[in-house]
Structures are given as structure tokens and as C-alpha cells.
Design a protein around this motif. Structure first.
Motif, PDB file in Angstrom:
ATOM      1  N   GLN A 104       0.832  -1.212   0.000  1.00  0.00           N
ATOM      2  CA  GLN A 104       0.000   0.000   0.000  1.00  0.00           C
ATOM      3  C   GLN A 104       0.870   1.267   0.000  1.00  0.00           C
ATOM      4  O   GLN A 104       2.006   1.240   0.496  1.00  0.00           O
ATOM      5  N   PRO A 105       0.357   2.377  -0.501  1.00  0.00           N
ATOM      6  CA  PRO A 105       1.122   3.628  -0.575  1.00  0.00           C
ATOM      7  C   PRO A 105       1.153   4.346   0.775  1.00  0.00           C
ATOM      8  O   PRO A 105       0.523   5.389   0.967  1.00  0.00           O
ATOM      9  N   LEU A 106       1.931   3.777   1.719  1.00  0.00           N
ATOM     10  CA  LEU A 106       1.923   4.310   3.083  1.00  0.00           C
ATOM     11  C   LEU A 106       2.474   5.729   3.170  1.00  0.00           C
ATOM     12  O   LEU A 106       1.977   6.538   3.971  1.00  0.00           O
ATOM     13  N   ASP A 107       3.515   6.047   2.376  1.00  0.00           N
ATOM     14  CA  ASP A 107       4.168   7.342   2.548  1.00  0.00           C
ATOM     15  C   ASP A 107       3.199   8.491   2.288  1.00  0.00           C
ATOM     16  O   ASP A 107       3.104   9.423   3.084  1.00  0.00           O
ATOM     17  N   VAL A 108       2.477   8.420   1.193  1.00  0.00           N
ATOM     18  CA  VAL A 108       1.562   9.524   0.869  1.00  0.00           C
ATOM     19  C   VAL A 108       0.413   9.573   1.878  1.00  0.00           C
ATOM     20  O   VAL A 108      -0.008  10.653   2.306  1.00  0.00           O
ATOM     21  N   VAL A 109      -0.035   8.396   2.313  1.00  0.00           N
ATOM     22  CA  VAL A 109      -1.148   8.368   3.271  1.00  0.00           C
ATOM     23  C   VAL A 109      -0.705   8.901   4.639  1.00  0.00           C
ATOM     24  O   VAL A 109      -1.416   9.695   5.278  1.00  0.00           O
ATOM     25  N   HIS A 110       0.501   8.519   5.074  1.00  0.00           N
ATOM     26  CA  HIS A 110       0.944   8.992   6.383  1.00  0.00           C
ATOM     27  C   HIS A 110       1.243  10.488   6.367  1.00  0.00           C
ATOM     28  O   HIS A 110       0.984  11.190   7.361  1.00  0.00           O
ATOM     29  N   ALA A 111       1.764  10.994   5.237  1.00  0.00           N
ATOM     30  CA  ALA A 111       2.004  12.441   5.145  1.00  0.00           C
ATOM     31  C   ALA A 111       0.689  13.201   5.307  1.00  0.00           C
ATOM     32  O   ALA A 111       0.605  14.194   6.052  1.00  0.00           O
ATOM     33  N   ALA A 112      -0.347  12.694   4.653  1.00  0.00           N
ATOM     34  CA  ALA A 112      -1.660  13.343   4.774  1.00  0.00           C
ATOM     35  C   ALA A 112      -2.194  13.226   6.195  1.00  0.00           C
ATOM     36  O   ALA A 112      -2.782  14.170   6.745  1.00  0.00           O
ATOM     37  N   ALA A 113      -1.984  12.052   6.806  1.00  0.00           N
ATOM     38  CA  ALA A 113      -2.484  11.834   8.174  1.00  0.00           C
ATOM     39  C   ALA A 113      -1.802  12.783   9.157  1.00  0.00           C
ATOM     40  O   ALA A 113      -2.452  13.352  10.039  1.00  0.00           O
ATOM     41  N   ARG A 114      -0.504  12.958   8.999  1.00  0.00           N
ATOM     42  CA  ARG A 114       0.208  13.864   9.900  1.00  0.00           C
ATOM     43  C   ARG A 114      -0.289  15.293   9.719  1.00  0.00           C
ATOM     44  O   ARG A 114      -0.448  16.030  10.691  1.00  0.00           O
ATOM     45  N   GLU A 115      -0.501  15.650   8.471  1.00  0.00           N
ATOM     46  CA  GLU A 115      -0.976  17.011   8.193  1.00  0.00           C
ATOM     47  C   GLU A 115      -2.320  17.261   8.874  1.00  0.00           C
ATOM     48  O   GLU A 115      -2.571  18.352   9.382  1.00  0.00           O
ATOM     49  N   ARG A 116      -3.180  16.245   8.889  1.00  0.00           N
ATOM     50  CA  ARG A 116      -4.504  16.406   9.490  1.00  0.00           C
ATOM     51  C   ARG A 116      -4.513  15.983  10.950  1.00  0.00           C
ATOM     52  O   ARG A 116      -5.578  15.957  11.564  1.00  0.00           O
ATOM     53  N   ASP A 117      -3.358  15.588  11.472  1.00  0.00           N
ATOM     54  CA  ASP A 117      -3.262  15.182  12.875  1.00  0.00           C
ATOM     55  C   ASP A 117      -4.166  13.980  13.193  1.00  0.00           C
ATOM     56  O   ASP A 117      -4.766  13.903  14.265  1.00  0.00           O
ATOM     57  N   VAL A 118      -4.245  13.069  12.241  1.00  0.00           N
ATOM     58  CA  VAL A 118      -5.010  11.827  12.439  1.00  0.00           C
ATOM     59  C   VAL A 118      -4.003  10.684  12.596  1.00  0.00           C
ATOM     60  O   VAL A 118      -3.183  10.463  11.702  1.00  0.00           O
ATOM     61  N   PRO A 119      -4.034   9.957  13.706  1.00  0.00           N
ATOM     62  CA  PRO A 119      -3.073   8.848  13.867  1.00  0.00           C
ATOM     63  C   PRO A 119      -3.324   7.745  12.846  1.00  0.00           C
ATOM     64  O   PRO A 119      -4.472   7.396  12.557  1.00  0.00           O
ATOM     65  N   LEU A 120      -2.221   7.206  12.310  1.00  0.00           N
ATOM     66  CA  LEU A 120      -2.316   6.122  11.329  1.00  0.00           C
ATOM     67  C   LEU A 120      -1.790   4.828  11.947  1.00  0.00           C
ATOM     68  O   LEU A 120      -0.635   4.744  12.367  1.00  0.00           O
ATOM     69  N   LEU A 121      -2.670   3.807  11.973  1.00  0.00           N
ATOM     70  CA  LEU A 121      -2.279   2.454  12.396  1.00  0.00           C
ATOM     71  C   LEU A 121      -1.880   1.662  11.166  1.00  0.00           C
ATOM     72  O   LEU A 121      -2.671   1.548  10.222  1.00  0.00           O
TER      73      LEU A 121
END
Lengths: 387, 387
Positions: free
Chosen positions: B167-184
Motif C-alpha cells: 500500500q502507498p503508506l508514505d503519501v497516506v501517512h504524510a496526509a495523516a500527519r498534516e490532518r493530525d489523524v493517527p495512522l495504524l
């Protein structure tokens, strides 16, 4: 790696409640089951089926000792998980019939916390039934508490792991059945040491206490007892993701082994504990707690005035003896024992001795020989001599 | 005991996803740690301290491989328990900031169920992000979903254990950090096989997948990530009652061992899987599913038309080969795979091959030699010849 220049003193392990060394047959069973039990028992191929057969064999063996039917027995991740799951699942299944949870005041911390959590979730109360000076609830008082309107379930241990006192399960369970309130019995300190009680609707037992492994628990649930998971959907709501098949198998083998010579071990260890009780009572300013007769055969706890319990555990440890602190079941928190507090006895200066099946008469003699001096040293450190 | 008159056929285990045989060093580690790690690590005496030191050493070793700090790593009772706990504890800690849980459509059943449960408890929704034909979410679509108002957390696996797709974790985690949503991130199928991703706030990994034991899980939680237990109070809310120290130690030793030659194993197993993919594609009416390149190095899944998957697993089992059913992660339910359904590919007639580090080129050749006939026999049984 560096090596000390002199060998360490020989170790004598007298902290065998809830953390006994593995029974030799359990070690053998583990080694054997790694060959057949490594696969995921939920898989369909031969390796999976072999692991599933081992796990089912372990359930059958445990069920036979517990006096339960095989489908009534579950493996869980730990004894704590058994108690948490039992309280939560019964409370949820019965939430329309009752919200309160009735528990003995000297139950294990896991049971007390689970009861508080379940009561909180369902807007009920946790009702604590007090104990007397030896740590026993009054059977009629417990029966009255669980007979009150709005009780979802009741929990009472078979015997207390800290002080050894046995509870009046028969009268309590009779009352529970009459009022249709399920009774959870924590037998985590007694299975393998006393005859397994039959007065229960849910029974939790602890392999780590009988010479089996930690990391697996046992919970039996009578088929008539309704439960409902309050966690995410899972094929096994009692152990989501399953348990280690080799650990479960080793737990079952150890249980069969200890049950085979339980009566002989009962007499032998009871005599040793009697000797400890008599000898310790001759040390000044000591209180030996718990029922002297109707108790676990292998456990004895005493409290010394003018002694810090943790310091005494450390002093005995240096002398080569591992003993439990009085707050044995909650050592992680270093708080005074809620069990001793509920009994109204001294909550400081406690140590607990729990004899293993491998503990010898000589081990006990050597312990009794060093104890008075160890107590004296700790009292001196605290300046108690000046008091 | 009775013995069969002829020896059983030799076994070749090709179902090594989430249930690989123990790495030889893990077996050794278990045997060694039984000597030092049998005691309760929460006790204060020398035996307890030694067990605690073993457990802490295991955490350090796992943390080093995961790229985490030691205090960020927890042992749990199972991979499922890691996923359940992570979703529940983050959802509870953030319940005032959001109620929805965003998950990929091909996440493990444990994650999907935990997300549904958490959303239900907090009156939110479980938002499923769809995948394409190879099983991959669109990174921008996932980012948009987790950026919506009211999201408590998001979960996306590193690689899918059934079909191998990364899965494309890097792009998803960058977005999650920007929105302050924790990513499991569920890395339960990839740790030990692919480089450990660093794009996560919580990372779950599965010892049983890398040649360690079942019955213990690993969860890393970044120190900045807030969590709150939704269960009873306990010294260890991630594993109430603790885990088996010997199992945790064996898991850590196995992880170090597989990480040491991961790159070599990657090339070797990738080449074997390429051979499987090319050979299977020559069988009539077959679909090889999952991304052919950006995938786990050791996993391949294919679907046959006019074939019942369970029957094919059984046929191969009789021929001496253990393979996974297409619904490998939910075999207990025997339901069609939700992963394959989400990808829009054939959900019946699936088998999954997952190569162990011990799987040889010869093992693969022998499997490819028997597969076409096994498929033919199952098709004949179903009367597919008449279709």
C-alpha cells in the motif's frame, strides 16, 4: 560477558504462588508439542489439523480435571484475561436483568477492576462484601448481597492466594442458583493444590500457579451460563487471535501431573507450612495471618511490626531466598495489600511463602534459620531498636 | 498408539503466511529462556528481575528492528489483540476530536471488526476506502477520506497477506500527519520480509509470520500518539496479566535472525514466486491476483474457474502440500475472502502460496508438477468437464 569471581549463593524459590517453576513434564510437553503444534489450528491442512487436535486434547484433559465438559473450557491469554472476560461477558449478557456486580473484598485486583468497569459501563454499582479477620466472607451476608434486586453477577474466589483462606463457596453458590445469579469462582490459587470446587457457573484457573506456563489462562463456563462479547467480532471472543498451542498443551500436561499426586503433596506441604507457622510465631512482634486450618496447603503469610516488607524481601533475596511481598498480587504498584487491609491486619512488613512441589524440608529449615536475623537487620536499618 | 503400515507422504509446507514454522534460533531461544524467564517479571526477587531483564531485552531487540524506541514497543497476546487494542485505545483517547474510523477495504478482518466496534461505541462510522484490481487503495482517495471532519483514526496495512500487494503508506501517512489523524499500520504480513516502513503512528507486527511463536504480538506506539484503555484498570492495558516471557524472547530472536538475511531471502523468494506465477498462468482458466511487482516477496495467490477452493486445498493436502485457502485470514468462517471481493476478482477456487525461508527450489518444482492434475481432479469432481 563478565563473570563474578565467586559463585552466587544457591537459590531457594519460596514464591510459588502464581509463578511456580515449570513442572518437568510441562517442559517435556512443550518441547514435544513444538513439533506437532506450531501450525495455526484454524488452517485446513494436515499441519493445521494436527495443531487443532493437540489443542482439543488439551481442552479435554483440563475439562476432565475441572469436572467440566470439554466445550465448556476455553483457553485465554492469561488468568487476568479470564477474569476480565468473564465479568465483562456475563455483565453484558445480563444487562437487562441487572447492573450490579457483587464481589468479595479480598478478590484479586483483576476481578475488582473488572467489576468496577462492568458496573460503570452499565450504570450499576460494584458491591464489596467484607471479610473477617482471617479473610473469609460471611456466607449468609454474601448470599444476601447477591440476592438483592438488580445483580448481574457475583464473584468469589475459592481460596485467597495471598493468605490462603478458603471461602464458603457451597452456601454462596446455592444462594446464587436460587436467585439465578451467575457465580464466577476465581480458583487461580487453588487448582492443583485443593480439590477443584464444583460450586460455580464460571471457573477461572491459572496454569502459572500449578507449574504450567504463564501466557495462557483457563476459563470454564457452564453451558447454561449466558455470555455476550463486548469486544470486536472474532471467531474466539475469549482469546481474539487464539493462544499458543504449545503453551496450552504444556498447561494441560502440568495439570494432569500435579493432580496425580495432589493428595500426597497436600499432606507434605501442609506439615511444612505448620512448621513455618509455629517457628515464625516465636519471632517477636509478628502476626501470622489467614485461617490456620481451612486454607491452601502451601501458602503462609506473616506480618512483622517495625519492618518494611519490600526491604525484608530484598534482605531474604540477598540471602538466597525468593519470597513474595505481602502485596504479592499487586507488586507492580507497590501499594499496600488490599487483601490485608480488608482483613484489618497489619498491611506492612509482610512476606508470603508459597511452597512448590519441589520445595524440600531442608529448604524450609534453612529459611527458618535465616529469617530471624533478616528481620533483625531490617529492623536495625529502620532504627526500630530505638523505638 | 497404533502406527500406519506405510509412511505418510513427505510434507511440503507452503502456507507460511501468519503461521510459519519456528525459526531454528527461536526454538533454541525458547529452550534457553525457560531457564531464566519462567518467573513472573513483576516480582521483586532475583528470579523476577531476571525474567524482567529478558523481557526488556526482547523489547530492545524488537524496537531496534522496527526503528522504534524501546518504550514505544509493547508485547500483546496476539496480532489480533494488537489490532483490536490499537483501534480501541486510539478511538477512545480521541473520542472528543472524532468518531469515524477510516480503513482500507482489504484490511485484515481483525482491523475491520475493531473499526466497526469502535465506530459503534462512539456513535461514529467506519469508512471503507476501496481498492483497485490489484488490491491497492488510491493514496489521494485515502488521504481525502482521513481528512474529512470527525475522523478519530485511520488504518492501512503495509502489505496484504493474502495477495501480497503493498500500500502507498508514505503519501497516506504524510496526509495523516498534516490532518493530525493517527495512522495504524498493520505490518503483520511484511515485517521480516520487506524493509520495515517508517510511515506510521502505530505499527502492529506478527511474530507467527516471521518464524516466531503464535500467542504473542508486537505493537509499537509512537510516543506522541495518545491512547486510552477502554478496559478494566491494569498495570499493562495492552496485555492484561502479561505475556509469556519465553515466547516474547523467542519472537525477538527470530526477528533478529530473519532480518539478518532478509535481503538475500527477498531475492531468492521473489525469483521462486516469479516462477510460480509464470507456471500457474499456463493452466487454463486461471487468474493470478495481486500486484506482480510491488508486493511481498514470498506470497502469491491464484484463482481457478470451475474449482472449489477448499476442495483444492484438500486435494493438494493429500498430495503432501499444505497451502492456504483464498480466504486464508478467515478460514474459520469458510466465507469467501473479503479481500478478493473488494478487488473485484474471482472469490472462489483460490489458493495462496507463501514460501518460507526454508522452502527450496525443489519444493516449488514438485508443487508445480502436481498442481495441474490436482486442479483437473477437482474440476472433474465438480463435473466441470460437462460445462
Amino acid at each position: 560477558m563478565t563473570h563474578p569471581t565467586s559463585p552466587p549463593p544457591p537459590r531457594t524459590h519460596l514464591d510459588n504462588g502464581g509463578g511456580a517453576p515449570w513442572h518437568p513434564l510441562a517442559r517435556e510437553a512443550l518441547a514435544q508439542s513444538l513439533a506437532d503444534g506450531w501450525a495455526d489450528p484454524r488452517r485446513l491442512h494436515a499441519e493445521g489439523r494436527r495443531a487443532a487436535a493437540l489443542l482439543e486434547g488439551a481442552r479435554e484433559a483440563v475439562a476432565a480435571v475441572l469436572g467440566a465438559r470439554t466445550p465448556e473450557v476455553r483457553f485465554t491469554p492469561s488468568h487476568t484475561a479470564s477474569l476480565h472476560g468473564a465479568v465483562a461477558q456475563v455483565a453484558r449478557a445480563r444487562r437487562r436483568r441487572g447492573r450490579d456486580v457483587v464481589v468479595g473484598a479480598t478478590e484479586r485486583a483483576a476481578t475488582l477492576h473488572a467489576a468496577a468497569h462492568a458496573a460503570d459501563r452499565h450504570d450499576g454499582r460494584r458491591v464489596l462484601v467484607p471479610v473477617d479477620g482471617v479473610g473469609r466472607v460471611d456466607g449468609d451476608a454474601f448470599a444476601m448481597a447477591l440476592g438483592a434486586p438488580g445483580v448481574a453477577l457475583a464473584a468469589l474466589q475459592h481460596a485467597n492466594g495471598e493468605v490462603g483462606t478458603v471461602q464458603p463457596l457451597d452456601v454462596v453458590h446455592a444462594a446464587a442458583r436460587e436467585r439465578d445469579v451467575p457465580l464466577l469462582v476465581d480458583a487461580g490459587a487453588s487448582v492443583g493444590h485443593l480439590p477443584v470446587p464444583q460450586a460455580w457457573d464460571l471457573l477461572a484457573a491459572d496454569p502459572a500457579d500449578w507449574g504450567g506456563p504463564a501466557g495462557v489462562g483457563v476459563l470454564a463456563v457452564r453451558h447454561r451460563t449466558r455470555t455476550a462479547s463486548d469486544g470486536p467480532e472474532d471467531p474466539d471472543p475469549w482469546a481474539p487471535g487464539g493462544v499458543s498451542v504449545p503453551l496450552a498443551f504444556a498447561a494441560a500436561v502440568a495439570l494432569q501431573a500435579v493432580e496425580a499426586d495432589r493428595v500426597a503433596q497436600d499432606a507434605r506441604r501442609r506439615a511444612l507450612v505448620d512448621r513455618v507457622r509455629a517457628s515464625v510465631a516465636t519471632i517477636p512482634d509478628v502476626e501470622v495471618v489467614g485461617d490456620p486450618d481451612d486454607r491452601l496447603p502451601h501458602v503462609v503469610t506473616f506480618s512483622f511490626l517495625y519492618v518494611d516488607g519490600e526491604a525484608l524481601v530484598g534482605e531474604l533475596d540477598k540471602a538466597g531466598f525468593a519470597v513474595g511481598s505481602g502485596s504479592a498480587c499487586t507488586a507492580a504498584t507497590l501499594e499496600p495489600s488490599h487483601v490485608l487491609a480488608a482483613m484489618g491486619v497489619l498491611t506492612h512488613g509482610n512476606v508470603r511463602i508459597a511452597l512448590d512441589r519441589s520445595t524440600t524440608s531442608d529448604d524450609v529449615d534453612r529459611f527458618l534459620a535465616v529469617l530471624p536475623d533478616a528481620v533483625g537487620r531490617v529492623r536495625d536499618m529502620l532504627g526500630a531498636g530505638d523505638l
